[in-house]
Scaffold this motif. Structure first.
Motif, short mmCIF file in Angstrom:
data_model
loop_
_atom_site.label_atom_id
_atom_site.label_comp_id
_atom_site.label_asym_id
_atom_site.label_seq_id
_atom_site.Cartn_x
_atom_site.Cartn_y
_atom_site.Cartn_z
N ALA A 1 42.15 45.36 57.72
CA ALA A 1 42.88 46.60 57.26
C ALA A 1 44.21 46.37 56.75
CB ALA A 1 42.92 47.80 58.17
N THR A 2 44.98 46.65 55.38
CA THR A 2 46.39 46.38 55.00
C THR A 2 46.76 47.50 54.51
OG1 THR A 2 45.32 45.10 53.09
CG2 THR A 2 45.90 43.75 54.77
N ARG A 3 48.03 47.89 54.55
CA ARG A 3 48.57 49.03 53.93
C ARG A 3 48.59 48.73 52.15
NH1 ARG A 3 50.79 52.61 56.44
NH2 ARG A 3 52.34 53.17 54.98
N VAL A 4 48.53 49.93 51.66
CA VAL A 4 48.66 49.64 50.36
C VAL A 4 50.03 49.47 49.88
CG1 VAL A 4 48.52 50.95 47.97
CG2 VAL A 4 46.76 51.19 49.94
N ASN A 5 50.51 48.39 49.14
CA ASN A 5 51.74 48.18 48.74
C ASN A 5 52.24 49.02 47.64
OD1 ASN A 5 54.36 47.14 47.78
ND2 ASN A 5 53.58 45.03 48.19
N PRO A 6 53.01 50.06 47.74
CA PRO A 6 53.50 50.83 46.63
C PRO A 6 54.01 50.27 45.44
CG PRO A 6 54.14 51.92 48.69
CD PRO A 6 53.60 50.45 48.91
N ASP A 7 54.70 49.12 45.75
CA ASP A 7 55.47 48.61 44.65
C ASP A 7 54.43 47.67 43.55
OD1 ASP A 7 58.03 49.15 45.72
OD2 ASP A 7 58.12 47.43 46.84
N VAL A 8 53.44 47.15 44.30
CA VAL A 8 52.20 46.91 43.50
C VAL A 8 51.50 47.81 42.69
CG1 VAL A 8 50.24 45.21 43.54
CG2 VAL A 8 52.13 44.73 44.89
N VAL A 9 50.91 48.71 43.43
CA VAL A 9 50.05 49.69 42.64
C VAL A 9 50.77 50.56 41.84
CG1 VAL A 9 48.06 49.69 44.37
CG2 VAL A 9 50.04 51.42 44.66
N CYS A 10 52.25 51.07 42.12
CA CYS A 10 53.02 51.91 41.41
C CYS A 10 54.46 51.42 40.77
CB CYS A 10 53.28 53.05 42.17
SG CYS A 10 51.95 53.79 42.75
N PRO A 11 54.29 50.66 39.96
CA PRO A 11 55.58 49.87 39.74
C PRO A 11 56.70 51.11 38.93
CG PRO A 11 53.82 49.58 37.82
CD PRO A 11 53.07 50.20 39.02
N ASN A 12 56.41 52.16 38.79
CA ASN A 12 57.44 52.95 38.22
C ASN A 12 57.86 53.63 39.41
OD1 ASN A 12 57.46 52.02 35.54
ND2 ASN A 12 55.42 53.45 35.13
N GLY A 13 57.53 53.81 40.46
CA GLY A 13 57.85 54.49 41.72
C GLY A 13 56.74 55.11 42.42
N SER A 14 56.90 55.52 43.54
CA SER A 14 56.11 56.32 44.44
C SER A 14 56.38 57.13 45.39
CB SER A 14 54.92 55.15 45.02
OG SER A 14 55.47 54.46 45.78
N ILE A 15 55.46 58.02 46.00
CA ILE A 15 55.80 58.77 47.20
C ILE A 15 54.42 58.45 48.22
CG2 ILE A 15 56.17 61.15 48.15
CD1 ILE A 15 56.82 61.65 45.22
N THR A 16 54.81 58.21 49.29
CA THR A 16 53.79 58.01 50.34
C THR A 16 53.81 58.99 51.33
OG1 THR A 16 54.01 55.56 50.04
CG2 THR A 16 52.83 56.05 52.03
N ASP A 17 52.42 59.48 51.63
CA ASP A 17 52.21 60.47 52.54
C ASP A 17 51.31 59.94 53.51
OD1 ASP A 17 52.05 62.84 54.28
OD2 ASP A 17 51.39 63.90 52.69
N GLU A 18 51.66 60.03 54.96
CA GLU A 18 51.00 59.40 56.11
C GLU A 18 50.52 60.61 57.07
OE1 GLU A 18 53.42 56.39 57.91
OE2 GLU A 18 53.06 54.99 56.30
N SER A 19 50.51 61.71 56.37
CA SER A 19 50.18 62.98 57.48
C SER A 19 48.84 63.65 56.79
CB SER A 19 51.22 63.83 57.63
OG SER A 19 51.87 64.35 56.62
N GLY A 20 48.08 64.00 57.62
CA GLY A 20 46.96 64.85 56.98
C GLY A 20 46.58 66.17 57.75
N PRO A 21 45.70 66.82 57.52
CA PRO A 21 44.64 66.63 56.67
C PRO A 21 44.69 66.82 55.30
CG PRO A 21 44.27 68.56 57.78
CD PRO A 21 45.47 68.07 58.21
N THR A 22 45.99 67.24 54.83
CA THR A 22 46.18 67.56 53.41
C THR A 22 47.43 66.65 53.12
OG1 THR A 22 45.49 69.68 53.28
CG2 THR A 22 46.97 68.99 51.67
#
Length: 147
Positions: free
Chosen positions: A33-54
């Protein structure tokens, strides 16, 4: 005797190698299991959320949420439009605020580790209130007195 011992060692080594290769073939190259690299999948910028259930994100002024990349188990699932795939539901793509719900209900629906929301330029400012109606320039008619 020496040949037998060497033959036995070679056999054990071959079995161990076969097990290691077989495990890699069954699990695939992305077994860890590896983390998604935001710089690779979102070249224009991103916001990461690690809390759920929403899992949710609100974009800054002048940006909108374009995609949602869901990391669950050893897999990533990318949504480019609102919708559901039976495991995860995504709403708000193309707007300032997007949400992801679901996951963790069985073998095919893994627990969500985190969600990366890809952002990009938007035409509408985020969070701007609706303009209030302008007051009418016509004066309010006064009632006519009765004689």
């Amino acid at each position: 005797m020496r040949n037998r011992k060497m033959g036995l060692n070679l056999l054990l080594f071959s079995l161990a190698l076969a097990v290691a290769i077989g495990t890699q073939v069954v699990q695939g190259p992305d077994a860890m299991a590896t983390r998604v690299n935001p710089d690779v999948v979102c070249p224009n910028g991103s916001i990461t959320d690690e809390s759920g259930p929403t899992w949710e994100a609100t974009a800054a002024e002048g940006l909108v949420i374009l995609d949602a990349v869901i990391k669950s188990g050893n897999e990533t699932t990318t949504f480019t439009d609102d919708g559901t795939d039976g495991c995860y539901t995504v709403t708000g793509l193309g707007t300032c605020h997007a949400e992801v719900t679901g996951g963790g209900t069985g073998r095919d629906c893994k627990e969500v580790s985190h969600v990366v929301f890809c952002t990009g330029p938007g035409s509408e400012p985020c969070g701007s209130p609706e303009p209030s109606p302008e007051p009418s320039s016509d004066p309010t008619p006064e009632p006519t007195p009765e004689p």
